[in-house]
Design an enzyme around this catalytic site. Structure first.
Site, PDB file in Angstrom:
ATOM      1  N   LYS A  52       1.004   4.025  -2.768  1.00  0.00           N
ATOM      2  CA  LYS A  52       0.600   5.812  -2.710  1.00  0.00           C
ATOM      3  C   LYS A  52       1.679   6.536  -2.976  1.00  0.00           C
ATOM      4  O   LYS A  52       1.709   7.580  -3.646  1.00  0.00           O
ATOM      5  CB  LYS A  52       0.140   5.685  -1.167  1.00  0.00           C
TER       6      LYS A  52
ATOM      7  N   TYR B  88       0.846  -1.675  -0.108  1.00  0.00           N
ATOM      8  CA  TYR B  88      -0.387   0.196   0.026  1.00  0.00           C
ATOM      9  C   TYR B  88       0.732   1.319   0.006  1.00  0.00           C
ATOM     10  O   TYR B  88       0.460   2.066  -1.019  1.00  0.00           O
ATOM     11  CB  TYR B  88      -0.967  -0.192   1.496  1.00  0.00           C
TER      12      TYR B  88
HETATM   13  N1  LIG Z   1      -9.136   6.083   5.108  1.00  0.00           N
HETATM   14  C1  LIG Z   1      -8.120   5.818   4.780  1.00  0.00           C
HETATM   15  O1  LIG Z   1      -7.408   5.888   6.188  1.00  0.00           O
HETATM   16  C2  LIG Z   1      -7.811   6.229   3.805  1.00  0.00           C
HETATM   17  C3  LIG Z   1      -6.559   7.153   3.974  1.00  0.00           C
HETATM   18  C4  LIG Z   1      -5.584   7.766   3.665  1.00  0.00           C
HETATM   19  C5  LIG Z   1      -5.676   7.999   1.917  1.00  0.00           C
HETATM   20  N2  LIG Z   1      -6.833   6.745   1.796  1.00  0.00           N
HETATM   21  C6  LIG Z   1      -7.445   6.654   0.326  1.00  0.00           C
HETATM   22  O2  LIG Z   1      -8.314   7.601   0.186  1.00  0.00           O
HETATM   23  C7  LIG Z   1      -8.972   7.037  -1.133  1.00  0.00           C
HETATM   24  C8  LIG Z   1     -10.522   6.642  -0.681  1.00  0.00           C
HETATM   25  O3  LIG Z   1     -10.834   6.080   0.491  1.00  0.00           O
HETATM   26  P1  LIG Z   1     -12.311   5.924   1.688  1.00  0.00           P
HETATM   27  O4  LIG Z   1     -11.236   5.747   2.599  1.00  0.00           O
HETATM   28  O5  LIG Z   1     -12.573   6.618   1.450  1.00  0.00           O
HETATM   29  O6  LIG Z   1     -12.103   4.265   1.436  1.00  0.00           O
HETATM   30  P2  LIG Z   1     -13.782   3.495   1.290  1.00  0.00           P
HETATM   31  O7  LIG Z   1     -13.774   1.938   1.289  1.00  0.00           O
HETATM   32  O8  LIG Z   1     -14.920   4.285   2.022  1.00  0.00           O
HETATM   33  O9  LIG Z   1     -14.755   3.719  -0.719  1.00  0.00           O
HETATM   34  C9  LIG Z   1     -13.812   3.456  -1.703  1.00  0.00           C
HETATM   35  C10 LIG Z   1     -14.324   3.422  -2.995  1.00  0.00           C
HETATM   36  O10 LIG Z   1     -13.916   2.774  -3.650  1.00  0.00           O
HETATM   37  C11 LIG Z   1     -14.239   1.650  -4.473  1.00  0.00           C
HETATM   38  N3  LIG Z   1     -13.857   1.443  -5.608  1.00  0.00           N
HETATM   39  C12 LIG Z   1     -12.455   0.336  -5.347  1.00  0.00           C
HETATM   40  N4  LIG Z   1     -12.049  -0.316  -5.700  1.00  0.00           N
HETATM   41  C13 LIG Z   1     -12.369   0.688  -7.204  1.00  0.00           C
HETATM   42  C14 LIG Z   1     -12.369   0.052  -8.270  1.00  0.00           C
HETATM   43  N5  LIG Z   1     -11.507  -0.925  -9.356  1.00  0.00           N
HETATM   44  N6  LIG Z   1     -12.708   0.841  -8.956  1.00  0.00           N
HETATM   45  C15 LIG Z   1     -13.644   1.710  -9.222  1.00  0.00           C
HETATM   46  N7  LIG Z   1     -14.065   1.906  -7.551  1.00  0.00           N
HETATM   47  C16 LIG Z   1     -13.483   0.950  -6.697  1.00  0.00           C
HETATM   48  C17 LIG Z   1     -15.190   1.090  -2.936  1.00  0.00           C
HETATM   49  O11 LIG Z   1     -16.488   0.267  -3.807  1.00  0.00           O
HETATM   50  C18 LIG Z   1     -15.496   2.199  -2.438  1.00  0.00           C
HETATM   51  O12 LIG Z   1     -16.979   2.559  -2.717  1.00  0.00           O
HETATM   52  C19 LIG Z   1      -8.220   5.465  -1.097  1.00  0.00           C
HETATM   53  O13 LIG Z   1      -7.502   5.650  -2.686  1.00  0.00           O
HETATM   54  C20 LIG Z   1      -8.106   5.068  -0.339  1.00  0.00           C
HETATM   55  O14 LIG Z   1      -6.463   4.321   0.028  1.00  0.00           O
HETATM   56  C21 LIG Z   1      -7.400   6.016   2.367  1.00  0.00           C
END
Ligand SMILES: NC(=O)c1ccc[n+]([C@@H]2O[C@H](COP(=O)([O-])OP(=O)(O)OC[C@H]3O[C@@H](n4cnc5c(N)ncnc54)[C@H](O)[C@@H]3O)[C@@H](O)[C@H]2O)c1
Length: 252
Positions: free
Chosen positions: A160, A156
């Site tokens: 990123k 991961y």
């Molecule tokens: N939540 C955290 O702690 C955090 C921290 C840093 C970065 N992020 C990043 O933020 C972004 C959003 O994450 P989130 O926390 O809102 O997660 P989440 O799981 O709530 O939402 C992610 C969404 O992406 C969709 N998804 C997954 N694979 C997919 C694909 N192949 N095609 C299209 N859609 C797809 C899922 O269905 C889901 O609705 C991600 O890139 C994640 O890595 C999250």
């Protein structure tokens, strides 16, 4: 005047978490939003919430790992709303704590396919459209994980870091075409994804995470949505290539 008035945006992963909060915020600021997600029902729910707010949204089921589907997603934006101003490549998947020597090929392929290839597919498809149009904004969700990694998340974290590097490279390539490219780096954020990062002892792990954030709390999805609105708007005209940290000081 609304800050994104009349802009046409596409947000991936907009069925949940950061993507959903951003879709609602973009629409509230006057943007039309293509709400893209692998989960069709979730995309439809977000779009319905935008409709109920009086905004303009079109839900679409898209797998960002498939270049043809990503291209069709941008085509859909043009056909439905007439152009493409902002692409927010936000969809991503997490990794549970895995020592590197126990990480399978399948885990590696899956995380890289969504988090890196998915973002790459979006960028590659958007650039010619934005060039032809005379400009645009691409936002890519990276993470503090790509800057200040935690152990047990090697794949991961690497995915990123790749997004941050891809963003900087692309920003250099396309600035001359008035296209800005910015990565957004959230610290741990209260979304459905968080449970995977926290693991089985969630309460204790959460306290450990919070203790590493100088501001003293984790993000809410709305913290990222507000940052994304700013970065997508003309207010951020001189912001390109940067890894924009929304992290309460975690990366210092
Ligand atoms: N939540 C955290 O702690 C955090 C921290 C840093 C970065 N992020 C990043 O933020 C972004 C959003 O994450 P989130 O926390 O809102 O997660 P989440 O799981 O709530 O939402 C992610 C969404 O992406 C969709 N998804 C997954 N694979 C997919 C694909 N192949 N095609 C299209 N859609 C797809 C899922 O269905 C889901 O609705 C991600 O890139 C994640 O890595 C999250």
């Amino acid at each position: 005047m609304a800050r994104l008035q009349g802009l046409v945006s596409v947000i991936t992963g907009a069925g949940s978490g950061i993507g959903r909060a951003s879709a609602l915020a973009f629409a509230a600021e006057g943007a039309c939003v293509v709400v893209a997600d692998l989960d069709r029902g979730a995309a439809e729910e977000t779009a319905a919430s935008i409709g109920a707010q009086g905004g303009s949204a079109s839900p679409l089921q898209v797998d960002v790992t498939d270049a043809a589907q990503v291209d069709a997603m941008l085509q859909h934006a043009s056909e439905r709303f007439g152009r493409l101003d902002v692409l927010f490549n936000n969809a991503g998947i997490p990794q549970g704590f895995t020592p590197v020597e126990e990480s399978s090929d399948d885990l590696f392929e899956r995380i890289m396919a969504v988090n890196v290839r998915g973002v790459f597919n979006g960028c590659r498809a958007a650039v010619p459209r934005m060039k032809a149009q005379g400009g645009g904004v691409i936002l890519n969700t990276a993470s503090t994980a790509g800057i200040r990694p935690r152990p047990g998340l090697a794949i991961y974290n690497a995915s990123k870091a790749a997004v941050i590097s891809l963003t900087k490279t692309l920003a250099l390539e396309v600035a001359q075409y008035r296209i800005r490219v910015v990565s957004i780096c959230p610290v741990a954020t209260d979304t459905p994804m968080l449970a995977t990062f926290l693991g089985p002892d969630a309460e204790e792990a959460r306290e450990r995470f919070v203790a590493t954030v100088p501001w003293g709390r984790l993000n809410k999805p709305e913290d990222l949505a507000r940052a994304a609105v700013f970065l997508a708007s003309p207010e951020a005209e001189m912001v390109t290539g940067t890894a924009f940290e929304v992290d309460g000081g975690r990366d210092i």
